[in-house]
Scaffold this active site. Structure first.
Site, PDB file in Angstrom:
ATOM      1  N   GLY A 191       0.762  -1.236   0.000  1.00 11.59           N
ATOM      2  CA  GLY A 191       0.000   0.000   0.000  1.00 11.59           C
ATOM      3  C   GLY A 191       0.791   1.283   0.000  1.00 11.59           C
ATOM      4  O   GLY A 191       0.200   2.365  -0.035  1.00 11.59           O
ATOM      5  N   GLU A 218       4.566  -5.845   1.740  1.00 13.93           N
ATOM      6  CA  GLU A 218       4.312  -6.396   0.406  1.00 13.93           C
ATOM      7  C   GLU A 218       4.152  -5.258  -0.608  1.00 13.93           C
ATOM      8  O   GLU A 218       3.064  -5.026  -1.139  1.00 13.93           O
ATOM      9  CB  GLU A 218       3.055  -7.277   0.437  1.00 13.93           C
ATOM     10  CG  GLU A 218       3.213  -8.499   1.332  1.00 13.93           C
ATOM     11  CD  GLU A 218       1.883  -9.138   1.693  1.00 13.93           C
ATOM     12  OE1 GLU A 218       0.841  -8.653   1.214  1.00 13.93           O
ATOM     13  OE2 GLU A 218       1.889 -10.113   2.461  1.00 13.93           O
ATOM     14  N   PRO A 219       5.229  -4.540  -0.890  1.00 14.03           N
ATOM     15  CA  PRO A 219       5.128  -3.400  -1.807  1.00 14.03           C
ATOM     16  C   PRO A 219       4.979  -3.846  -3.255  1.00 14.03           C
ATOM     17  O   PRO A 219       5.536  -4.857  -3.673  1.00 14.03           O
ATOM     18  CB  PRO A 219       6.461  -2.676  -1.601  1.00 14.03           C
ATOM     19  CG  PRO A 219       7.407  -3.780  -1.226  1.00 14.03           C
ATOM     20  CD  PRO A 219       6.592  -4.752  -0.405  1.00 14.03           C
ATOM     21  N   ARG A 249       3.128  -1.258  -6.113  1.00 11.29           N
ATOM     22  CA  ARG A 249       3.069   0.024  -6.810  1.00 11.29           C
ATOM     23  C   ARG A 249       4.298   0.891  -6.512  1.00 11.29           C
ATOM     24  O   ARG A 249       4.852   1.536  -7.406  1.00 11.29           O
ATOM     25  CB  ARG A 249       1.803   0.762  -6.369  1.00 11.29           C
ATOM     26  CG  ARG A 249       1.568   2.098  -7.018  1.00 11.29           C
ATOM     27  CD  ARG A 249       0.508   2.890  -6.252  1.00 11.29           C
ATOM     28  NE  ARG A 249      -0.621   2.078  -5.871  1.00 11.29           N
ATOM     29  CZ  ARG A 249      -1.719   1.926  -6.608  1.00 11.29           C
ATOM     30  NH1 ARG A 249      -1.814   2.539  -7.763  1.00 11.29           N
ATOM     31  NH2 ARG A 249      -2.708   1.171  -6.180  1.00 11.29           N
ATOM     32  N   ARG A 288      -6.618   2.336 -15.669  1.00  9.91           N
ATOM     33  CA  ARG A 288      -6.686   3.021 -14.376  1.00  9.91           C
ATOM     34  C   ARG A 288      -7.538   4.297 -14.401  1.00  9.91           C
ATOM     35  O   ARG A 288      -8.312   4.535 -13.461  1.00  9.91           O
ATOM     36  CB  ARG A 288      -5.287   3.337 -13.847  1.00  9.91           C
ATOM     37  CG  ARG A 288      -4.481   2.084 -13.484  1.00  9.91           C
ATOM     38  CD  ARG A 288      -3.287   2.406 -12.589  1.00  9.91           C
ATOM     39  NE  ARG A 288      -3.716   2.698 -11.232  1.00  9.91           N
ATOM     40  CZ  ARG A 288      -3.765   3.904 -10.703  1.00  9.91           C
ATOM     41  NH1 ARG A 288      -3.407   4.957 -11.405  1.00  9.91           N
ATOM     42  NH2 ARG A 288      -4.171   4.071  -9.461  1.00  9.91           N
ATOM     43  N   TYR A 338     -10.409   3.713 -11.816  1.00  9.52           N
ATOM     44  CA  TYR A 338     -10.137   4.352 -10.527  1.00  9.52           C
ATOM     45  C   TYR A 338     -10.225   5.878 -10.569  1.00  9.52           C
ATOM     46  O   TYR A 338      -9.876   6.531  -9.588  1.00  9.52           O
ATOM     47  CB  TYR A 338      -8.733   3.972 -10.038  1.00  9.52           C
ATOM     48  CG  TYR A 338      -8.525   2.503  -9.817  1.00  9.52           C
ATOM     49  CD1 TYR A 338      -9.318   1.783  -8.922  1.00  9.52           C
ATOM     50  CD2 TYR A 338      -7.526   1.816 -10.493  1.00  9.52           C
ATOM     51  CE1 TYR A 338      -9.120   0.430  -8.719  1.00  9.52           C
ATOM     52  CE2 TYR A 338      -7.312   0.462 -10.292  1.00  9.52           C
ATOM     53  CZ  TYR A 338      -8.114  -0.227  -9.401  1.00  9.52           C
ATOM     54  OH  TYR A 338      -7.909  -1.563  -9.200  1.00  9.52           O
ATOM     55  N   CYS A 341     -14.531   2.196 -28.347  1.00 11.74           N
ATOM     56  CA  CYS A 341     -15.922   2.651 -28.463  1.00 11.74           C
ATOM     57  C   CYS A 341     -16.602   2.683 -27.098  1.00 11.74           C
ATOM     58  O   CYS A 341     -17.529   1.895 -26.815  1.00 11.74           O
ATOM     59  CB  CYS A 341     -16.684   1.760 -29.437  1.00 11.74           C
ATOM     60  SG  CYS A 341     -16.147   1.957 -31.136  1.00 11.74           S
ATOM     61  N   GLU A 342     -16.140   3.549 -26.237  1.00 11.44           N
ATOM     62  CA  GLU A 342     -16.705   3.791 -24.911  1.00 11.44           C
ATOM     63  C   GLU A 342     -16.492   5.259 -24.568  1.00 11.44           C
ATOM     64  O   GLU A 342     -15.399   5.796 -24.780  1.00 11.44           O
ATOM     65  CB  GLU A 342     -16.003   2.941 -23.840  1.00 11.44           C
ATOM     66  CG  GLU A 342     -16.130   1.445 -23.999  1.00 11.44           C
ATOM     67  CD  GLU A 342     -17.463   0.909 -23.503  1.00 11.44           C
ATOM     68  OE1 GLU A 342     -18.224   1.683 -22.872  1.00 11.44           O
ATOM     69  OE2 GLU A 342     -17.740  -0.274 -23.755  1.00 11.44           O
ATOM     70  N   TYR A 397       0.093  -1.763 -12.459  1.00 19.56           N
ATOM     71  CA  TYR A 397      -1.314  -1.933 -12.831  1.00 19.56           C
ATOM     72  C   TYR A 397      -1.608  -1.300 -14.193  1.00 19.56           C
ATOM     73  O   TYR A 397      -2.656  -0.697 -14.404  1.00 19.56           O
ATOM     74  CB  TYR A 397      -2.227  -1.366 -11.734  1.00 19.56           C
ATOM     75  CG  TYR A 397      -1.921  -1.976 -10.391  1.00 19.56           C
ATOM     76  CD1 TYR A 397      -2.266  -3.292 -10.123  1.00 19.56           C
ATOM     77  CD2 TYR A 397      -1.230  -1.260  -9.416  1.00 19.56           C
ATOM     78  CE1 TYR A 397      -1.949  -3.879  -8.908  1.00 19.56           C
ATOM     79  CE2 TYR A 397      -0.905  -1.843  -8.196  1.00 19.56           C
ATOM     80  CZ  TYR A 397      -1.269  -3.152  -7.948  1.00 19.56           C
ATOM     81  OH  TYR A 397      -0.944  -3.736  -6.750  1.00 19.56           O
TER      82      TYR A 397
END
Length: 423
Positions: A246, A285-286, A288, A324, A328, A353-354, A382
């Site tokens: 995190g 537990e890195p 990112r 992302r 997010y 097409c969105e 990610y």
């Protein structure tokens, strides 16, 4: 990390104009490919590893494979003492074994481990299962008995600590799917104690992702220490506490600016010092934190269209390549190849097409024309790992910059790849 020199964008000491030109020449010569791609820097990745080792030398780190799972990064992690791997699927276990990583460096997390995955992990002899429910404990015990093995387990507890991050990446509250509620701890502990096929070795609390407040880790550790004392009194002393991952990064950092919202490792080290002095083993537990800064999504303007008060720039990368922003609401810096003080408002959008296929809206940019390169920063985590072939768009290639040398590490997807799995 990024700067303009003579109006040309540099990544550390490398001109991105020169690096991109070389990368694109390689892709064109080898695969006749012209389009968007991921560009990584191994030097930046190593630098982030160094920050962890310097600030938290007493800790162990289990790299979150899901953040960036390419074998070149896993191989680099494997070179460093006190570093291991946090996996969440059989596929990630397979990736580690494909490059001969010692299974004893692996912890297996995730709420939905299948019997087959548990079986494979037990056969390999991984370091620990991070268990997220009593039902899962029973499934692990069943598989361990069938193999006549003892399964090392760590209980992932739900500490009920609220954190400031996106709602989709909080993991430590009762409404989240992760972890065992504290009210169930006694039952989980008793199950471990009574079942001879289980060996309780640790306790974990994972609070979420992209965290910038180091004080929440101290709160989590206090809760784990209390549970650890109860486990010891019950005859099940644990060997370590894991505070999960995190560590947040500064997604707002762009050219000529220093990170101002990055996670403060030095302050965390101060808060944990009393625990280290007592000989308590603390793991992290890195993911990112190690991989995000090491990657850029390089994309090119296809078309522009004028709207009232702003311009739309349509680029050759889409939400299927980098999800992302759509998933997010993440705002990644996007930098032009050449700097200019004359700027106007742009929406940077993809070809999918969105309506949600955009990377930034109302961002100030110099005049953009078809063929111009744009660099979407901090895309190493990610990014490619969450991409898809939606709209039947093949996967992007990946290129690595390592000590001044450029290598293609993943070829571009071909149209024929889209049909490979169909029977």
């Amino acid at each position: 990390m990024y700067s303009y020199k003579n109006k040309t964008l540099y990544w550390q000491n490398d001109s991105l104009t020169e690096v991109a030109a070389q990368a694109e020449q390689l892709l064109k010569e080898k695969y006749a490919y012209e389009g968007a791609y991921y560009l990584y820097s191994m030097d930046v990745f190593r630098s982030q590893i160094g920050k962890l080792k310097q600030n938290l030398p007493q800790s162990r780190f289990f790299y979150s494979v899901k953040s960036q799972s390419h074998s070149v990064f896993l191989s680099e992690i494997d070179k460093h003492e006190n570093f291991g791997f946090d996996v969440v699927s059989g596929g990630e276990i397979y990736r580690t074994q494909a490059i001969n990583i010692d299974p004893r460096k692996i912890v297996f997390a995730g709420v939905g481990k299948t019997k087959q995955e548990i079986h494979i992990a037990l056969q390999l002899g991984i370091y620990a299962f991070h268990v997220e429910s009593i039902s899962e404990l029973k499934a692990i015990a069943e598989q361990a008995k069938s193999l006549n093995k003892i399964a090392p387990v760590t209980l992932r507890m739900n500490p009920e600590i609220e954190v400031d991050t996106h709602k989709y990446i909080t993991t430590g509250m009762h409404e989240n799917k992760f972890g065992i509620n504290v009210s169930e701890f006694a039952d989980a502990l008793e199950f471990c104690k009574q079942d001879e096929s289980l060996h309780l070795i640790g306790l974990q609390a994972h609070l979420g992702s992209q965290l910038l407040d180091e004080t929440v880790y101290e709160k989590a550790l206090l809760k784990l220490e209390s549970l650890g004392l109860a486990a010891k009194q019950a005859g099940c002393p644990v060997q370590y506490y894991s505070l999960g991952g995190g560590f947040g990064i500064d997604y707002e950092t762009d050219a000529d600016s220093k990170p101002h919202r990055e996670f403060a490792l030095d302050r965390l080290q101060v808060k944990l010092k009393p625990y280290f002095q007592k000989g308590i083993q603390i793991d992290f537990e890195p993911g990112r934190f190690l991989s995000a800064y090491s990657g850029i999504l390089v994309t090119h303007v296809l078309y522009t269209k004028q709207k009232q008060g702003f311009t739309i720039a349509i680029v050759d990368a889409g939400m299927n390549d980098f999800i992302r922003p759509a998933l997010y609401e993440a705002n990644h810096p996007i930098l032009p190849e050449t700097d200019s003080k004359n700027r106007s408002l742009y929406d940077i959008v993809g070809p999918v097409c969105e309506s949600g296929d955009f990377f930034r809206k109302k961002i100030m940019m110099p005049k953009l024309s078809p063929g111009d390169r744009l660099f979407l920063l901090h895309a190493g985590a990610y990014g490619q790992v969450m991409s898809s072939t939606y709209n039947s768009r093949p996967m992007l290639p990946e290129v690595l910059l390592d000590k001044g040398h450029i290598h293609i590490i993943s070829r571009p997807g071909f149209y024929s790849d889209l049909l490979v799995r169909e029977v």
